[in-house]
Design a protein around this motif. Sequence first.
Motif, PDB file in Angstrom:
ATOM      1  N   THR A 141      45.912  36.826  53.603  1.00  0.00           N
ATOM      2  CA  THR A 141      46.837  37.889  54.049  1.00  0.00           C
ATOM      3  C   THR A 141      46.705  39.214  53.348  1.00  0.00           C
ATOM      4  OG1 THR A 141      48.071  37.038  52.424  1.00  0.00           O
ATOM      5  CG2 THR A 141      48.513  36.107  54.621  1.00  0.00           C
ATOM      6  N   GLY A 142      47.334  40.230  53.621  1.00  0.00           N
ATOM      7  CA  GLY A 142      47.222  41.502  52.877  1.00  0.00           C
ATOM      8  C   GLY A 142      47.678  41.432  51.251  1.00  0.00           C
ATOM      9  N   TYR A 143      48.664  40.504  50.954  1.00  0.00           N
ATOM     10  CA  TYR A 143      49.008  40.266  49.749  1.00  0.00           C
ATOM     11  C   TYR A 143      48.691  39.357  48.861  1.00  0.00           C
ATOM     12  CZ  TYR A 143      51.847  36.869  52.038  1.00  0.00           C
ATOM     13  OH  TYR A 143      52.315  35.761  53.159  1.00  0.00           O
ATOM     14  N   ALA A 144      47.460  38.701  49.377  1.00  0.00           N
ATOM     15  CA  ALA A 144      46.874  37.490  49.008  1.00  0.00           C
ATOM     16  C   ALA A 144      46.442  37.926  47.343  1.00  0.00           C
ATOM     17  CB  ALA A 144      45.563  36.998  49.813  1.00  0.00           C
ATOM     18  N   ASN A 145      46.044  38.977  47.083  1.00  0.00           N
ATOM     19  CA  ASN A 145      45.518  39.293  45.742  1.00  0.00           C
ATOM     20  C   ASN A 145      46.346  39.979  44.759  1.00  0.00           C
ATOM     21  OD1 ASN A 145      42.906  37.921  46.200  1.00  0.00           O
ATOM     22  ND2 ASN A 145      42.322  39.733  47.380  1.00  0.00           N
ATOM     23  N   ASP A 146      47.752  40.333  45.385  1.00  0.00           N
ATOM     24  CA  ASP A 146      48.679  41.156  44.740  1.00  0.00           C
ATOM     25  C   ASP A 146      49.093  40.363  43.420  1.00  0.00           C
ATOM     26  OD1 ASP A 146      48.188  42.913  46.738  1.00  0.00           O
ATOM     27  OD2 ASP A 146      50.190  42.914  47.384  1.00  0.00           O
ATOM     28  N   SER A 147      49.343  41.098  42.316  1.00  0.00           N
ATOM     29  CA  SER A 147      50.131  40.490  41.211  1.00  0.00           C
ATOM     30  C   SER A 147      50.875  41.308  40.437  1.00  0.00           C
ATOM     31  CB  SER A 147      48.879  39.837  40.433  1.00  0.00           C
ATOM     32  OG  SER A 147      47.996  40.778  39.717  1.00  0.00           O
ATOM     33  N   TRP A 148      51.796  40.992  39.648  1.00  0.00           N
ATOM     34  CA  TRP A 148      52.434  41.652  38.676  1.00  0.00           C
ATOM     35  C   TRP A 148      52.106  41.317  37.399  1.00  0.00           C
ATOM     36  CZ3 TRP A 148      57.579  39.489  41.289  1.00  0.00           C
ATOM     37  CH2 TRP A 148      57.937  40.394  42.510  1.00  0.00           C
ATOM     38  N   THR A 149      52.275  42.418  36.517  1.00  0.00           N
ATOM     39  CA  THR A 149      52.063  42.182  35.116  1.00  0.00           C
ATOM     40  C   THR A 149      53.417  42.236  34.150  1.00  0.00           C
ATOM     41  OG1 THR A 149      49.833  43.244  35.229  1.00  0.00           O
ATOM     42  CG2 THR A 149      50.782  43.001  32.949  1.00  0.00           C
ATOM     43  N   VAL A 150      53.818  41.148  33.502  1.00  0.00           N
ATOM     44  CA  VAL A 150      55.019  41.147  32.660  1.00  0.00           C
ATOM     45  C   VAL A 150      54.853  40.762  31.477  1.00  0.00           C
ATOM     46  CG1 VAL A 150      57.361  40.026  32.700  1.00  0.00           C
ATOM     47  CG2 VAL A 150      56.122  40.382  35.094  1.00  0.00           C
ATOM     48  N   PHE A 151      55.202  41.793  30.492  1.00  0.00           N
ATOM     49  CA  PHE A 151      54.704  41.330  29.218  1.00  0.00           C
ATOM     50  C   PHE A 151      53.236  41.040  28.918  1.00  0.00           C
ATOM     51  CE2 PHE A 151      59.272  40.219  29.617  1.00  0.00           C
ATOM     52  CZ  PHE A 151      59.684  41.390  28.583  1.00  0.00           C
ATOM     53  N   GLY A 152      52.286  41.649  29.678  1.00  0.00           N
ATOM     54  CA  GLY A 152      51.011  41.349  29.444  1.00  0.00           C
ATOM     55  C   GLY A 152      50.378  40.216  30.114  1.00  0.00           C
ATOM     56  N   PHE A 153      51.292  39.304  30.835  1.00  0.00           N
ATOM     57  CA  PHE A 153      50.711  38.098  31.440  1.00  0.00           C
ATOM     58  C   PHE A 153      50.739  38.511  33.052  1.00  0.00           C
ATOM     59  CE2 PHE A 153      53.073  36.938  27.727  1.00  0.00           C
ATOM     60  CZ  PHE A 153      52.046  36.070  27.098  1.00  0.00           C
ATOM     61  N   GLN A 154      49.901  37.829  33.663  1.00  0.00           N
ATOM     62  CA  GLN A 154      49.633  37.827  35.156  1.00  0.00           C
ATOM     63  C   GLN A 154      50.572  37.007  36.034  1.00  0.00           C
ATOM     64  OE1 GLN A 154      47.846  40.602  36.885  1.00  0.00           O
ATOM     65  NE2 GLN A 154      47.700  41.562  34.937  1.00  0.00           N
ATOM     66  N   ILE A 155      51.173  37.446  37.050  1.00  0.00           N
ATOM     67  CA  ILE A 155      51.971  36.653  37.898  1.00  0.00           C
ATOM     68  C   ILE A 155      51.448  37.006  39.320  1.00  0.00           C
ATOM     69  CG2 ILE A 155      54.162  35.935  38.710  1.00  0.00           C
ATOM     70  CD1 ILE A 155      55.412  36.583  36.091  1.00  0.00           C
ATOM     71  N   THR A 156      50.980  35.850  39.952  1.00  0.00           N
ATOM     72  CA  THR A 156      50.156  36.290  41.329  1.00  0.00           C
ATOM     73  C   THR A 156      51.503  36.038  42.422  1.00  0.00           C
ATOM     74  OG1 THR A 156      48.268  35.160  40.629  1.00  0.00           O
ATOM     75  CG2 THR A 156      48.573  35.360  42.907  1.00  0.00           C
TER      76      THR A 156
END
Length: 292
Positions: free
Chosen positions: A124-139
């Motif tokens: 999907t278009g969002y398959a590789n999207d992630s957030w960075t929270v306090f330096g940690f990656q959350i897919t």
Amino acid sequence: MHALVQGLILGVLTAGVYALMASGQTLIFGVMKVVNLAQGALVILGAYLAYQLFVSLGIDPFLAIPITSVAMFGLGAGIQWLFLRPLRKEDRSELSLLVTFAVALLIEGVLSVLWHTTYRSINTGYANDSWTVFGFQITLVRLWAFLLSLAALGLLHLLLNRTRFGRAVRATVQNPESARLLGIESDLVSAFGFGLGAATAAAAGSVYGLLYAFNSGSHYDLISRLLSIVVLGGLGSIGGAVLGALIVSTSSAVIAATISPAWSEMTFFVILIAILLVRPQGIFGSTARGAL
């Protein structure tokens, strides 16, 4: 320390998906005392259905879950009614292993013919999207998958504890003979229970296809993990399946992040053996017939 926390985050998010898969496995065992070796194949079938709906009709895998779950519920109920119900009750536990393994091979064969053995994935278009929270990656996909799994497990809990069907299931688990005397059709309950297990496999399969590449033979590795989870948590216990999935997923992710991915595959087997040496029935298992 950063790698450890990142591994924990990854493990917890992935645990929700495995818990959803294993909840169907342990539900089927709780209702029928059947170890369903086809559960992994049903998950992969759910992944293929979600893949085809996405490729052919552009339906998002998360939105495809109601469609695939309904279809797989019917398939699961049909499998129980056609292949498991005719088995003699005194031999059902043993023969069901052979029957469900044969069903798994049948599903694998059909998938190989329809989609061949090439690995597929739902991109999907969002398959590789992630957030960075306090330096940690959350897919993003794993986060949505985790929340979906929590919602599905919550609905399953309400169904088993707040509905007439749930009471019939729990009565059948506790004492099938007494349930029969009270007018509960145990064969019908078993068909619905197996169908519900297949429906959870469909929901988990849609998410699995987003997270991992898969082919028709992917169910072999998957069923070994699912069996480890349900045995670790205690056969017949949905709460145990959730806890078992959390232990298996987080331990594997932490070892992969801090030591080596090569060691992560055997981690949960080591934990399984260690716990079973102390508590052979699993964490939440019971030596008597349980109540889910």
